[in-house]
Scaffold this active site. Sequence first.
Site, PDB file in Angstrom:
ATOM      1  N   ASN A   7      -2.005  40.869  51.833  1.00  0.00           N
ATOM      2  CA  ASN A   7      -2.975  39.786  51.641  1.00  0.00           C
ATOM      3  C   ASN A   7      -2.175  38.492  51.669  1.00  0.00           C
ATOM      4  O   ASN A   7      -1.537  38.117  50.689  1.00  0.00           O
ATOM      5  CB  ASN A   7      -3.683  39.980  50.294  1.00  0.00           C
ATOM      6  N   ARG A  91      -5.696  41.858  54.979  1.00  0.00           N
ATOM      7  CA  ARG A  91      -6.933  41.198  54.580  1.00  0.00           C
ATOM      8  C   ARG A  91      -7.096  39.967  55.466  1.00  0.00           C
ATOM      9  O   ARG A  91      -6.212  39.106  55.516  1.00  0.00           O
ATOM     10  CB  ARG A  91      -6.848  40.764  53.118  1.00  0.00           C
ATOM     11  N   HIS A 180     -15.940  38.076  49.834  1.00  0.00           N
ATOM     12  CA  HIS A 180     -15.736  39.193  48.891  1.00  0.00           C
ATOM     13  C   HIS A 180     -16.355  40.483  49.408  1.00  0.00           C
ATOM     14  O   HIS A 180     -16.673  41.385  48.624  1.00  0.00           O
ATOM     15  CB  HIS A 180     -16.357  38.898  47.499  1.00  0.00           C
ATOM     16  N   ASN A 211     -12.155  34.117  39.633  1.00  0.00           N
ATOM     17  CA  ASN A 211     -11.987  32.684  39.781  1.00  0.00           C
ATOM     18  C   ASN A 211     -12.943  32.179  40.863  1.00  0.00           C
ATOM     19  O   ASN A 211     -13.648  31.196  40.701  1.00  0.00           O
ATOM     20  CB  ASN A 211     -10.540  32.443  40.181  1.00  0.00           C
ATOM     21  N   PHE A 284     -11.604  31.645  31.876  1.00  0.00           N
ATOM     22  CA  PHE A 284     -12.660  31.985  30.915  1.00  0.00           C
ATOM     23  C   PHE A 284     -12.116  32.287  29.521  1.00  0.00           C
ATOM     24  O   PHE A 284     -12.818  32.113  28.528  1.00  0.00           O
ATOM     25  CB  PHE A 284     -13.498  33.160  31.437  1.00  0.00           C
ATOM     26  N   ARG A 285     -10.865  32.732  29.459  1.00  0.00           N
ATOM     27  CA  ARG A 285     -10.287  32.990  28.137  1.00  0.00           C
ATOM     28  C   ARG A 285     -10.174  31.696  27.340  1.00  0.00           C
ATOM     29  O   ARG A 285     -10.454  31.655  26.144  1.00  0.00           O
ATOM     30  CB  ARG A 285      -8.922  33.662  28.265  1.00  0.00           C
ATOM     31  N   GLY A 333     -15.872  39.685  35.215  1.00  0.00           N
ATOM     32  CA  GLY A 333     -16.839  40.790  35.201  1.00  0.00           C
ATOM     33  C   GLY A 333     -16.276  42.033  34.544  1.00  0.00           C
ATOM     34  O   GLY A 333     -16.976  42.750  33.829  1.00  0.00           O
ATOM     35  N   GLU A 334     -14.974  42.279  34.757  1.00  0.00           N
ATOM     36  CA  GLU A 334     -14.345  43.480  34.190  1.00  0.00           C
ATOM     37  C   GLU A 334     -13.880  43.276  32.758  1.00  0.00           C
ATOM     38  O   GLU A 334     -13.789  44.236  31.995  1.00  0.00           O
ATOM     39  CB  GLU A 334     -13.112  43.871  35.038  1.00  0.00           C
ATOM     40  N   ASN A 335     -13.557  42.021  32.411  1.00  0.00           N
ATOM     41  CA  ASN A 335     -12.910  41.756  31.120  1.00  0.00           C
ATOM     42  C   ASN A 335     -13.696  40.879  30.158  1.00  0.00           C
ATOM     43  O   ASN A 335     -13.147  40.470  29.134  1.00  0.00           O
ATOM     44  CB  ASN A 335     -11.546  41.087  31.351  1.00  0.00           C
ATOM     45  N   GLU A 384      -9.751  46.085  46.005  1.00  0.00           N
ATOM     46  CA  GLU A 384      -9.805  45.673  47.406  1.00  0.00           C
ATOM     47  C   GLU A 384      -8.662  46.283  48.210  1.00  0.00           C
ATOM     48  O   GLU A 384      -8.832  46.624  49.372  1.00  0.00           O
ATOM     49  CB  GLU A 384      -9.783  44.133  47.490  1.00  0.00           C
TER      50      GLU A 384
END
Length: 398
Positions: A7, A91, A180, A211, A284-285, A333-335, A384
Amino acid sequence: MNVLVINCGSSSLKFQLINAETEAVLAKGLCERIGIEGSQLVYQPAGGEKEKTLADMPGHTQAVQMVLDALVNEKTGVIKSLDEIGAVGHRLVHGGEKFACSTVITEEVIAAVESCNDLAPLHNPANLIGVRACQELMPGVPMVGVFDTAFHQTMPEKAYLYGLPYEYYDKYKVRRYGFHGTSHSYVSKRAAELAGRPYDQLKTIVCHLGNGASVCAVQDGKSVDTSMGLTPLEGLLMGTRSGDIDPGVMEYIAKKEDKDIYQIMEILNKKSGVFGVSGISSDFRDLEAAAEKGDHAGVRALEAFEYRVAKYIGAYAAAMNGVDVICFTAGVGENGPDTRKAICDYLGFMGVEIDDEANKVRGEERLISTADSKIKVYCLPTNEELAIARETLALVKK
Ligand code: ADP
């Protein structure tokens, strides 16, 4: 067969070496600051320590060379010789309308990707530099391109057309493409497996919240709508991207602040989103920490983000006349259990019910809705690189 997944960005190159049959990751890492002072390789063999090597990488060829050297290194390498790399999966960001699926890279394919450079000026040229560097150092090894846009080429005309003069589509292919795609495809397929339902008979909404963030409606195994557009700027509020705004805002700010179109685009891409709304951070944290301390700047950014995601889910449920499964993936979404919960709180009217205990999960596949919930909701980590390795193996084996 081992597949090297690449990538490549303008100054970075992420890689994974994957045994495509067992799907085991043999090694992974990244080269940072390519072409800039202080470039380094971060390399990690499976089960081993991360090692950092500072080294001059004036260009991508040197970066790929360092990766290959690390992979065959006597002490920490994972293969004996480069002959053990059967194919490279790249990618590629924008395939325009030319690529509806992954493809073996030929000179014609490179020319076709180059013809899409105007659509992704920051990404496509960098991706192709990575292809060229690998071709130079691994002549004869088949290369496959996996496009971010390809999965969305099944969107119907009514979903991809903008309300603009049709001549701009005719002349310049101005339309919605979406991004995505590799992630949305991987996650929606995996969700069907987890739900024990046939992929081609399921209505799924995937929320890829990193992000960069986008939502995708997948009906009967096909993307029918997605929130990013001609560029990744459309749709959700993101880390630093604005997402949907009234285009009139651009003229208004340009006049008030005496800015040109390029400066305005810079603001919409780099200074907006939750970063802009909070004035604190794009991470987001940091926003959650601020909100916990009672700082309204954090609260307003998180709430605006969650509200926008919920609106898109509602819209896509309408677009598909229903929804069976909702998935949350990528960094947030995962965290982010609180973010997932806040989004799903808007969806009670559709019969979504979150199991608060199950929702405490981070970074693992799990059903987070209750047994009574009309819609199954999953936390489902994206992968991915694995998706690219699978596509590459399938094409090279043919
Ligand atoms: P991208 O690939 O688009 O750069 P990622 O999918 O890696 O993005 O997501 C990055 C985002 O994930 C960051 O903004 C960060 O806030 C969020 N994130 C990562 N870990 C956590 C966590 N434990 N809690 C909340 N947010 C997290």
